[in-house]
Enzyme design. Structure first.
Site, PDB file in Angstrom:
ATOM      1  N   THR A   7       0.579  -1.217  -0.427  1.00 61.34           N
ATOM      2  CA  THR A   7       0.266   0.093   0.004  1.00 61.34           C
ATOM      3  C   THR A   7       0.795   1.348  -0.020  1.00 61.34           C
ATOM      4  O   THR A   7       2.247   1.356   0.425  1.00 61.34           O
ATOM      5  CB  THR A   7      -0.951  -0.275   1.088  1.00 61.34           C
ATOM      6  OG1 THR A   7      -1.557   1.266   1.492  1.00 61.34           O
ATOM      7  CG2 THR A   7      -0.252  -0.011   2.290  1.00 61.34           C
ATOM      8  N   ASN A   9      -0.516   4.184   1.607  1.00 62.80           N
ATOM      9  CA  ASN A   9      -2.471   4.773   2.015  1.00 62.80           C
ATOM     10  C   ASN A   9      -0.873   4.528   3.807  1.00 62.80           C
ATOM     11  O   ASN A   9      -0.899   3.670   4.393  1.00 62.80           O
ATOM     12  CB  ASN A   9      -3.720   4.112   2.427  1.00 62.80           C
ATOM     13  CG  ASN A   9      -3.952   4.575   3.443  1.00 62.80           C
ATOM     14  OD1 ASN A   9      -3.420   5.575   4.661  1.00 62.80           O
ATOM     15  ND2 ASN A   9      -4.769   5.049   3.041  1.00 62.80           N
ATOM     16  N   LYS A  12      -2.728   3.442   7.006  1.00 62.72           N
ATOM     17  CA  LYS A  12      -2.537   2.444   7.255  1.00 62.72           C
ATOM     18  C   LYS A  12      -1.281   1.072   7.539  1.00 62.72           C
ATOM     19  O   LYS A  12      -1.352   0.429   8.437  1.00 62.72           O
ATOM     20  CB  LYS A  12      -2.902   1.293   6.169  1.00 62.72           C
ATOM     21  CG  LYS A  12      -4.688   1.395   4.815  1.00 62.72           C
ATOM     22  CD  LYS A  12      -4.590  -0.099   4.131  1.00 62.72           C
ATOM     23  CE  LYS A  12      -6.123   0.537   3.329  1.00 62.72           C
ATOM     24  NZ  LYS A  12      -6.062  -0.006   1.850  1.00 62.72           N
ATOM     25  N   ASP A  68      -7.823  -5.236   0.783  1.00 60.49           N
ATOM     26  CA  ASP A  68      -8.866  -4.676   0.702  1.00 60.49           C
ATOM     27  C   ASP A  68      -9.827  -4.756   0.961  1.00 60.49           C
ATOM     28  O   ASP A  68     -10.406  -5.885   2.161  1.00 60.49           O
ATOM     29  CB  ASP A  68      -8.650  -5.589  -1.312  1.00 60.49           C
ATOM     30  CG  ASP A  68      -9.449  -4.629  -2.390  1.00 60.49           C
ATOM     31  OD1 ASP A  68      -9.407  -3.172  -1.945  1.00 60.49           O
ATOM     32  OD2 ASP A  68      -9.965  -4.703  -3.287  1.00 60.49           O
ATOM     33  N   PHE A 148     -12.711   8.129   6.596  1.00 55.13           N
ATOM     34  CA  PHE A 148     -13.178   8.315   5.052  1.00 55.13           C
ATOM     35  C   PHE A 148     -13.600   8.066   4.372  1.00 55.13           C
ATOM     36  O   PHE A 148     -14.863   6.784   5.735  1.00 55.13           O
ATOM     37  CB  PHE A 148     -11.616   7.823   4.282  1.00 55.13           C
ATOM     38  CG  PHE A 148     -11.102   6.773   4.798  1.00 55.13           C
ATOM     39  CD1 PHE A 148     -10.880   6.257   5.720  1.00 55.13           C
ATOM     40  CD2 PHE A 148     -11.403   6.148   3.037  1.00 55.13           C
ATOM     41  CE1 PHE A 148     -10.550   4.884   5.826  1.00 55.13           C
ATOM     42  CE2 PHE A 148     -10.709   4.824   3.517  1.00 55.13           C
ATOM     43  CZ  PHE A 148     -10.586   3.702   4.566  1.00 55.13           C
ATOM     44  N   GLY A 149     -13.999   7.840   2.806  1.00 49.82           N
ATOM     45  CA  GLY A 149     -15.053   6.669   2.426  1.00 49.82           C
ATOM     46  C   GLY A 149     -16.093   6.847   2.918  1.00 49.82           C
ATOM     47  O   GLY A 149     -16.919   7.559   2.966  1.00 49.82           O
ATOM     48  N   TYR A 150     -16.606   5.769   3.180  1.00 53.99           N
ATOM     49  CA  TYR A 150     -18.646   5.696   3.647  1.00 53.99           C
ATOM     50  C   TYR A 150     -18.775   6.091   5.248  1.00 53.99           C
ATOM     51  O   TYR A 150     -20.169   6.145   5.453  1.00 53.99           O
ATOM     52  CB  TYR A 150     -19.221   4.406   3.503  1.00 53.99           C
ATOM     53  CG  TYR A 150     -18.834   4.558   1.457  1.00 53.99           C
ATOM     54  CD1 TYR A 150     -19.939   4.565   1.205  1.00 53.99           C
ATOM     55  CD2 TYR A 150     -17.632   3.248   1.069  1.00 53.99           C
ATOM     56  CE1 TYR A 150     -20.163   4.018  -0.432  1.00 53.99           C
ATOM     57  CE2 TYR A 150     -17.542   3.489  -0.068  1.00 53.99           C
ATOM     58  CZ  TYR A 150     -19.009   3.552  -0.989  1.00 53.99           C
ATOM     59  OH  TYR A 150     -18.872   3.770  -1.992  1.00 53.99           O
ATOM     60  N   LYS A 171     -13.066   4.482  16.210  1.00 49.19           N
ATOM     61  CA  LYS A 171     -12.320   3.509  14.918  1.00 49.19           C
ATOM     62  C   LYS A 171     -11.416   2.380  14.695  1.00 49.19           C
ATOM     63  O   LYS A 171     -12.162   1.022  14.498  1.00 49.19           O
ATOM     64  CB  LYS A 171     -12.792   4.290  14.025  1.00 49.19           C
ATOM     65  CG  LYS A 171     -13.121   3.908  12.335  1.00 49.19           C
ATOM     66  CD  LYS A 171     -12.499   4.726  10.672  1.00 49.19           C
ATOM     67  CE  LYS A 171     -12.855   3.598  10.359  1.00 49.19           C
ATOM     68  NZ  LYS A 171     -12.494   4.217   9.228  1.00 49.19           N
ATOM     69  N   ARG A 177     -10.819  -3.899   9.238  1.00 50.88           N
ATOM     70  CA  ARG A 177      -9.570  -3.475   9.501  1.00 50.88           C
ATOM     71  C   ARG A 177      -8.520  -3.522   9.959  1.00 50.88           C
ATOM     72  O   ARG A 177      -7.050  -5.125  10.307  1.00 50.88           O
ATOM     73  CB  ARG A 177      -8.781  -2.233   8.608  1.00 50.88           C
ATOM     74  CG  ARG A 177      -7.609  -2.168   7.704  1.00 50.88           C
ATOM     75  CD  ARG A 177      -7.249  -0.869   6.882  1.00 50.88           C
ATOM     76  NE  ARG A 177      -7.916  -0.177   6.944  1.00 50.88           N
ATOM     77  CZ  ARG A 177      -9.203  -0.037   6.803  1.00 50.88           C
ATOM     78  NH1 ARG A 177      -9.165  -0.343   5.076  1.00 50.88           N
ATOM     79  NH2 ARG A 177      -9.849   1.545   6.908  1.00 50.88           N
TER      80      ARG A 177
END
Ligand code: ITT
Length: 190
Positions: A7, A9, A12, A68, A148-150, A171, A177
């Site tokens: 990644t 990211n 992460k 993923d 982020f995202g949803y 979170k 994750r």
């Protein structure tokens, strides 16, 4: 022991580093100056995680892992799933993606959903998969600014707020994750 994490990211990498014992070192693709695009052409999270891990293993010939993740909405037959990042087009716009889900769930009572994360590990040339799931439901409108995202439309089970209303620390304690990361770490330690 050194492992490559497939990644770029940074968040992460930081998350897994916080969980790993000190005798493990994780290098990201950024650390290795690897900027080739790996096509995520799989039809499942498992396939995509493996595609990434195999590409990295074939390049560096070192122990490595990739992840993923996606949101799976029950009333939508598990969509957006593997297509989560680009649900509303190639531009990968998080706000457009969340609005599309809210639109599709209009008038539907069952708002159950889950985030699922899959990690593919190639360790001593053998493949392993680890899965993490957090169940919850989709809110009626976006709430919160974190994450982020949803995150603004996902209310995890046993909570009354969305992921985006939790701190990153809160979170990460319950996320899909981190659950998958913890399984990976248990395996590496054993
Ligand atoms: P990589 O560069 O490492 O591939 P990514 O942003 O594509 O990171 P993932 O593969 O983990 O991230 O997730 C794919 C999409 O699923 C992501 O773009 C979001 O839309 C959604 N998603 C995954 N995990 C999420 C989370 O914790 N909160 C909100 N949305 C998430």
């Amino acid at each position: 022991m050194e492992l490559i994490f497939g990644t770029h990211n940074h968040n992460k990498v930081e998350e897994i580093n916080k969980l790993l014992p000190p005798n493990f070192t994780v290098k990201s693709l950024t650390d290795l100056n690897y900027y080739s695009e790996i096509e995520e052409s799989g039809k499942t999270l498992e396939e995509n995680a493996l595609i990434k891990a195999k590409t990295i293993f074939n390049t560096f010939k070192k122990n490595c892992f990739s992840d993923d993740s996606g949101l799976e909405v029950f009333a939508l037959g598990g969509k957006p799933g593997v297509y989560s990042a680009r649900y509303e087009g190639k531009q990968k716009n998080a706000e457009a993606n969340t609005n599309k889900i809210l639109q599709e769930l209009k008038g539907i009572d069952n708002r159950q959903a889950q985030f699922r994360s899959v990690i593919a590990l190639i360790f001593n040339e053998t493949e392993y998969l680890f899965e993490g799931i957090i169940k919850g439901e989709i809110s009626h409108s976006p709430r919160g600014r974190n994450g982020f995202g949803y995150d603004p439309i996902f209310i995890p089970e046993k909570q009354h707020v969305t992921f985006a209303q939790l701190t990153l620390f809160e979170k990460n304690k319950i996320s899909h994750r981190s659950k998958a990361f913890k399984k990976l770490i248990e395996f590496l330690k054993s």
